[in-house]
Design a protein around this motif. Structure first.
Motif, PDB file in Angstrom:
ATOM      1  N   LYS A   1      31.234  -2.404 -12.732  1.00  0.00           N
ATOM      2  CA  LYS A   1      30.266  -2.482 -13.806  1.00  0.00           C
ATOM      3  C   LYS A   1      28.972  -1.804 -13.383  1.00  0.00           C
ATOM      4  CE  LYS A   1      27.935  -5.752 -16.879  1.00  0.00           C
ATOM      5  NZ  LYS A   1      27.733  -7.187 -17.218  1.00  0.00           N
ATOM      6  N   ALA A   2      28.430  -0.963 -14.260  1.00  0.00           N
ATOM      7  CA  ALA A   2      27.185  -0.268 -13.931  1.00  0.00           C
ATOM      8  C   ALA A   2      26.050  -1.265 -13.783  1.00  0.00           C
ATOM      9  CB  ALA A   2      26.846   0.745 -15.020  1.00  0.00           C
ATOM     10  N   VAL A   3      25.188  -1.006 -12.797  1.00  0.00           N
ATOM     11  CA  VAL A   3      24.062  -1.892 -12.521  1.00  0.00           C
ATOM     12  C   VAL A   3      22.925  -1.598 -13.482  1.00  0.00           C
ATOM     13  CG1 VAL A   3      22.328  -2.548 -10.828  1.00  0.00           C
ATOM     14  CG2 VAL A   3      24.672  -2.112 -10.101  1.00  0.00           C
ATOM     15  N   GLN A   4      22.400  -2.631 -14.119  1.00  0.00           N
ATOM     16  CA  GLN A   4      21.252  -2.492 -14.995  1.00  0.00           C
ATOM     17  C   GLN A   4      20.037  -3.086 -14.284  1.00  0.00           C
ATOM     18  OE1 GLN A   4      21.404  -0.851 -17.861  1.00  0.00           O
ATOM     19  NE2 GLN A   4      23.614  -0.558 -17.638  1.00  0.00           N
ATOM     20  N   ALA A   5      19.155  -2.213 -13.836  1.00  0.00           N
ATOM     21  CA  ALA A   5      17.952  -2.666 -13.125  1.00  0.00           C
ATOM     22  C   ALA A   5      16.775  -2.648 -14.087  1.00  0.00           C
ATOM     23  CB  ALA A   5      17.684  -1.762 -11.917  1.00  0.00           C
ATOM     24  N   ASP A   6      16.483  -3.791 -14.694  1.00  0.00           N
ATOM     25  CA  ASP A   6      15.378  -3.867 -15.641  1.00  0.00           C
ATOM     26  C   ASP A   6      14.061  -3.641 -14.926  1.00  0.00           C
ATOM     27  OD1 ASP A   6      17.161  -4.473 -17.673  1.00  0.00           O
ATOM     28  OD2 ASP A   6      17.060  -6.638 -17.251  1.00  0.00           O
ATOM     29  N   GLN A   7      13.213  -2.833 -15.552  1.00  0.00           N
ATOM     30  CA  GLN A   7      11.920  -2.531 -14.943  1.00  0.00           C
ATOM     31  C   GLN A   7      10.982  -3.724 -15.070  1.00  0.00           C
ATOM     32  OE1 GLN A   7      11.592   0.067 -13.211  1.00  0.00           O
ATOM     33  NE2 GLN A   7      13.511   1.040 -13.885  1.00  0.00           N
ATOM     34  N   PRO A   8      10.109  -3.907 -14.082  1.00  0.00           N
ATOM     35  CA  PRO A   8       9.112  -4.985 -14.175  1.00  0.00           C
ATOM     36  C   PRO A   8       8.227  -4.800 -15.392  1.00  0.00           C
ATOM     37  CG  PRO A   8       9.236  -4.105 -11.938  1.00  0.00           C
ATOM     38  CD  PRO A   8      10.052  -3.205 -12.799  1.00  0.00           C
ATOM     39  N   ALA A   9       7.540  -5.872 -15.764  1.00  0.00           N
ATOM     40  CA  ALA A   9       6.712  -5.838 -16.966  1.00  0.00           C
ATOM     41  C   ALA A   9       5.628  -4.772 -16.896  1.00  0.00           C
ATOM     42  CB  ALA A   9       6.083  -7.226 -17.199  1.00  0.00           C
ATOM     43  N   ASP A  10       5.154  -4.460 -15.685  1.00  0.00           N
ATOM     44  CA  ASP A  10       4.101  -3.449 -15.559  1.00  0.00           C
ATOM     45  C   ASP A  10       4.656  -2.047 -15.439  1.00  0.00           C
ATOM     46  OD1 ASP A  10       5.218  -3.639 -13.069  1.00  0.00           O
ATOM     47  OD2 ASP A  10       3.294  -3.678 -11.983  1.00  0.00           O
ATOM     48  N   GLY A  11       5.939  -1.858 -15.811  1.00  0.00           N
ATOM     49  CA  GLY A  11       6.518  -0.517 -15.744  1.00  0.00           C
ATOM     50  C   GLY A  11       6.642  -0.012 -14.336  1.00  0.00           C
ATOM     51  N   ALA A  12       7.138  -0.857 -13.426  1.00  0.00           N
ATOM     52  CA  ALA A  12       7.332  -0.496 -12.022  1.00  0.00           C
ATOM     53  C   ALA A  12       6.042  -0.011 -11.380  1.00  0.00           C
ATOM     54  CB  ALA A  12       8.428   0.576 -11.903  1.00  0.00           C
ATOM     55  N   GLY A  13       4.922  -0.517 -11.861  1.00  0.00           N
ATOM     56  CA  GLY A  13       3.636  -0.129 -11.288  1.00  0.00           C
ATOM     57  C   GLY A  13       3.221   1.282 -11.644  1.00  0.00           C
TER      58      GLY A  13
ATOM     59  N   LEU B   1      12.904   3.439  -9.125  1.00  0.00           N
ATOM     60  CA  LEU B   1      11.713   2.850  -9.735  1.00  0.00           C
ATOM     61  C   LEU B   1      11.608   1.358  -9.442  1.00  0.00           C
ATOM     62  CD1 LEU B   1      11.694   4.698 -13.184  1.00  0.00           C
ATOM     63  CD2 LEU B   1      10.634   5.356 -11.018  1.00  0.00           C
ATOM     64  N   THR B   2      12.751   0.662  -9.511  1.00  0.00           N
ATOM     65  CA  THR B   2      12.712  -0.782  -9.247  1.00  0.00           C
ATOM     66  C   THR B   2      12.432  -1.065  -7.779  1.00  0.00           C
ATOM     67  OG1 THR B   2      14.310  -1.133 -11.022  1.00  0.00           O
ATOM     68  CG2 THR B   2      13.999  -2.930  -9.460  1.00  0.00           C
ATOM     69  N   ALA B   3      13.146  -0.366  -6.886  1.00  0.00           N
ATOM     70  CA  ALA B   3      12.931  -0.579  -5.460  1.00  0.00           C
ATOM     71  C   ALA B   3      11.518  -0.178  -5.058  1.00  0.00           C
ATOM     72  CB  ALA B   3      13.956   0.216  -4.659  1.00  0.00           C
ATOM     73  N   GLY B   4      11.004   0.866  -5.700  1.00  0.00           N
ATOM     74  CA  GLY B   4       9.640   1.285  -5.397  1.00  0.00           C
ATOM     75  C   GLY B   4       8.624   0.198  -5.678  1.00  0.00           C
ATOM     76  N   SER B   5       8.896  -0.597  -6.694  1.00  0.00           N
ATOM     77  CA  SER B   5       7.969  -1.688  -7.015  1.00  0.00           C
ATOM     78  C   SER B   5       8.059  -2.823  -5.990  1.00  0.00           C
ATOM     79  CB  SER B   5       8.262  -2.225  -8.418  1.00  0.00           C
ATOM     80  OG  SER B   5       9.535  -2.864  -8.459  1.00  0.00           O
ATOM     81  N   PHE B   6       9.181  -2.885  -5.220  1.00  0.00           N
ATOM     82  CA  PHE B   6       9.337  -3.912  -4.177  1.00  0.00           C
ATOM     83  C   PHE B   6       8.743  -3.462  -2.841  1.00  0.00           C
ATOM     84  CE2 PHE B   6      13.632  -5.031  -6.358  1.00  0.00           C
ATOM     85  CZ  PHE B   6      12.956  -5.655  -7.393  1.00  0.00           C
ATOM     86  N   ALA B   7       8.480  -2.177  -2.687  1.00  0.00           N
ATOM     87  CA  ALA B   7       8.141  -1.614  -1.376  1.00  0.00           C
ATOM     88  C   ALA B   7       6.821  -2.178  -0.845  1.00  0.00           C
ATOM     89  CB  ALA B   7       8.058  -0.091  -1.472  1.00  0.00           C
ATOM     90  N   ARG B   8       6.860  -2.479   0.459  1.00  0.00           N
ATOM     91  CA  ARG B   8       5.651  -2.899   1.164  1.00  0.00           C
ATOM     92  C   ARG B   8       5.341  -1.959   2.324  1.00  0.00           C
ATOM     93  NH1 ARG B   8       5.480  -4.807  -2.861  1.00  0.00           N
ATOM     94  NH2 ARG B   8       5.370  -6.988  -3.513  1.00  0.00           N
TER      95      ARG B   8
END
Length: 630
Positions: free
Chosen positions: A269-281, A496-503
């Motif tokens: 099944k294809a992965v659906q990575a919903d963007q954060p509310a702020d549009g992935a920053g 885009l999703t992983a980028g929003s998690f990056a530290r």
């Protein structure tokens, strides 16, 4: 002949109808005299001809009226068919009946058989005159424009219909049939011999053939392409013809090479990575996408615009790709009120990079610019290393100086213990980004590692479809080769999703399930195109799969992580790892050695840098021997 051609061309349509009407009228006395000659005794013929002085003019006038009423002069010479000949037969019958009536009025009776013979002779003479006029007209036209001699491959229904249609063509002359069926070989079909395919080279040479027409619409497209490739070796043009039933809509006329949804080939099944509310920053930010004209870069730009940035800078080295990207993205940018800035240039140019980052106040960089075609980079290692490694180093260094908030490198699973130059260059780029992450408090540097992206430029699906379109074979290097796959949308959503998690310093990877066998993927693509696999158990199949053999240094199975440990993220299908990196001094030494290799044009020195610093890319990897399957 030239004079006749000019006269023929100068004739108007009414004049041509008048000539055909004149033929119908002129045949009357000829048929009458011929009938008397074969039906009556020689000494009685003068008496009958004397009586015919009044009968023949009236009969000719009646013939002209009947022919005009039946519309016979309106039928083109090259369009005569059974219906046209039927009209001529009806005219002959009516003219014979008029002949009977006129002889009765003139009291010059003939025996009944004479009238029957007259009608038959009139029909034969009329048909002969039309055939003569047609052949004369064609000869005149052919003298001005020689006909192209063609061979028809396929003596079935479509082939025969084609031969009939071309028989009176001004510029094409069917010479013979070729057919695979032994039952037809050696026969003559509608005046043309049916020859064997194995003799085509001699047929083409001896009969001066310049074009072969494939008249076998029932064959699958791959089989037609296989035949076409064999024929083209004889320096002839090959054209394929659909069936006449297909042309008039009685049968489906389909192009089987339809796009296949990439998600259909994943086996999961294809992965659906919903963007954060702020549009992935990215909302309200200035975003730069390097390599924005490529397949991955363009999809990145599309999804970035969905996050409503203020500015999208498209950095691209290809002028055409940049033009196409801007044209495709401009309507999307207008919808969200974003500004698109197209930048033509290379990320290896520090002054250009520095000016672009300063002028547009870039907040986020998504670095997708890279040479990723494995065999091409293998052949051109110096250029590949310069673009993939030094380009990343230049862009990352200028991003840190400009105070860019976030820098995300698009990497590849081929960077994990690589056995080819492209993979080694991507691993060196990762080491550069890791070094920047370790000493950049203000800029977050991270990496996203992809598997194979289905449908991207140079990927396996377009390659398989191209091979299928040529009639096969579909090639792979080993029966057991496996690869991780993801769709383009998944890949970009991961960035885009992983980028929003990056530290800082992370390597993000998508959980892509189990790797998929390339041979299973090849079978699925062939099946989804509507064809069958040809092998020992199915010799009548359409497409053959050929295994060319695993090349030295090529992996059977790709890996996603260098180490064993990884941690989860807020998204269940995305995980990350902090992998071992080089020190600042080691990275500086690697970059200095690579710059020297580029400056001196030394391929071996560039490869030595990769062997020195990249785990897995060492002894046993011989330049030019590695190649990628997909």
């Amino acid at each position: 002949m030239n004079l006749l051609f000019r006269i023929l061309n100068a004739l108007s349509r009414p004049q041509r109808r008048g000539i055909l009407l004149g033929v119908d009228v002129a045949v009357v006395p000829l048929a009458y005299v011929f009938t008397l000659a074969v039906q009556q005794r020689l000494e009685t013929i003068p008496t009958f001809l004397a009586n015919a002085v009044l009968i023949l003019p009236l009969l000719m006038v009646l013939t002209a009226g009947i022919s005009t009423f039946l519309g016979i002069p309106n039928i083109r010479l090259n369009s005569y068919d059974m219906r046209g000949m039927g009209r001529v037969a009806l005219l002959s019958l009516l003219v014979a009946m008029c002949n009977v009536a006129l002889h009765q009025v003139a009291q010059a009776q003939l025996n009944g058989g004479t009238y029957v013979v007259f009608g038959i002779v009139y029909f034969v003479f009329s048909g002969f005159c039309r055939i003569f006029l047609l052949e004369l007209t064609l000869a005149i036209y052919r003298h001005q424009q020689p006909r192209r001699r063609v061979l028809i491959y396929g003596a079935g229904t479509t082939g025969m219909q084609l031969a009939r249609a071309l028989a009176s063509h001004d510029s094409i002359e069917p010479v013979a049939f070729v057919d695979d069926s032994p039952a037809l070989q050696g026969l003559t079909v509608i005046g043309l011999p049916v020859l064997r395919p194995v003799d085509i080279a001699g047929i083409v040479r001896d009969r001066n053939i310049r074009r072969v027409l494939l008249a076998m619409p029932s064959l699958s497209q791959p089989k037609r392409m296989q035949i076409a490739r064999r024929l083209e070796k004889n320096n002839v043009e090959v054209q394929a013809l659909p069936s006449f039933a297909q042309l008039i809509g009685e049968e489906a006329l389909l192009d089987k090479l339809v796009p296949i949804p990439p998600a259909q080939l994943l086996g999961r099944k294809a992965v659906q990575a919903d963007q954060p509310a702020d549009g992935a920053g990215l909302a309200g930010r200035s975003v730069l996408v390097s390599g924005g004209g490529g397949s991955i870069g363009l999809e990145l730009c599309r999804q970035v615009l969905g996050c409503k940035p203020t500015t999208l800078v498209i950095f691209e080295i290809s002028e055409y790709a940049l033009y196409e990207a801007e044209k495709a993205l401009q309507p999307l940018a207008e919808e969200v009120g974003a500004q698109i800035v197209p930048i033509l240039g290379s990320v290896t140019e520090p002054r250009l990079v520095r000016r672009v980052l300063h002028d547009h106040g870039t907040d986020v960089i998504l670095h997708a610019a890279a040479y990723k075609h494995v065999p091409m980079v293998e052949t051109n290692p110096l250029v590949g290393m310069a673009n993939n490694v030094l380009g990343t180093w230049t862009l990352a260094r200028e991003a840190r100086k400009a105070g860019v908030a976030r820098f995300i490198l698009i990497s590849s699973d081929k960077a994990v213990r690589p056995t080819n130059v492209m993979g080694a260059s991507k691993r060196l780029a990762e080491l550069v980004v890791q070094d920047m992450a370790n000493r950049s408090p203000d800029t977050v540097f991270a990496m996203v590692r992809f598997g194979n992206v289905l449908g991207s430029s140079g990927s396996v699906i377009p390659l398989f479809q191209e091979q299928i379109a040529r009639g096969g074979p579909v090639t792979l290097t080993h029966h057991e080769v496996t690869r991780y796959f993801m769709t383009l949308e998944e890949a970009v959503s991961l960035v885009l999703t992983a980028g929003s998690f990056a530290r800082g310093g992370e390597v993000f990877v998508l959980d892509m399930g189990k790797p998929k066998k390339i041979i299973d993927l090849a079978r699925q693509v062939i099946s989804d195109q509507g064809y069958s696999v040809r092998d020992e158990t199915h010799p009548e199949g359409d497409i053959e799969i050929q295994v060319t053999g695993l090349r030295p240094g090529e992996k059977l199975h790709e890996e996603l992580l260098i180490g064993e440990g990884h941690i989860t993220t807020p998204h269940e299908k995305i995980f990350c790892a902090h992998e071992a990196s080089l020190s600042e001094i080691e990275v500086a030494a690697a970059i200095r050695s690579l710059r020297e290799a580029v400056a001196t044009g030394n391929d071996d020195a560039a490869l030595a840098v990769a062997r020195r610093w990249v785990e897995g890319y060492g002894a046993g990897v011989v330049r030019g021997e590695t190649a990628e399957i997909v």
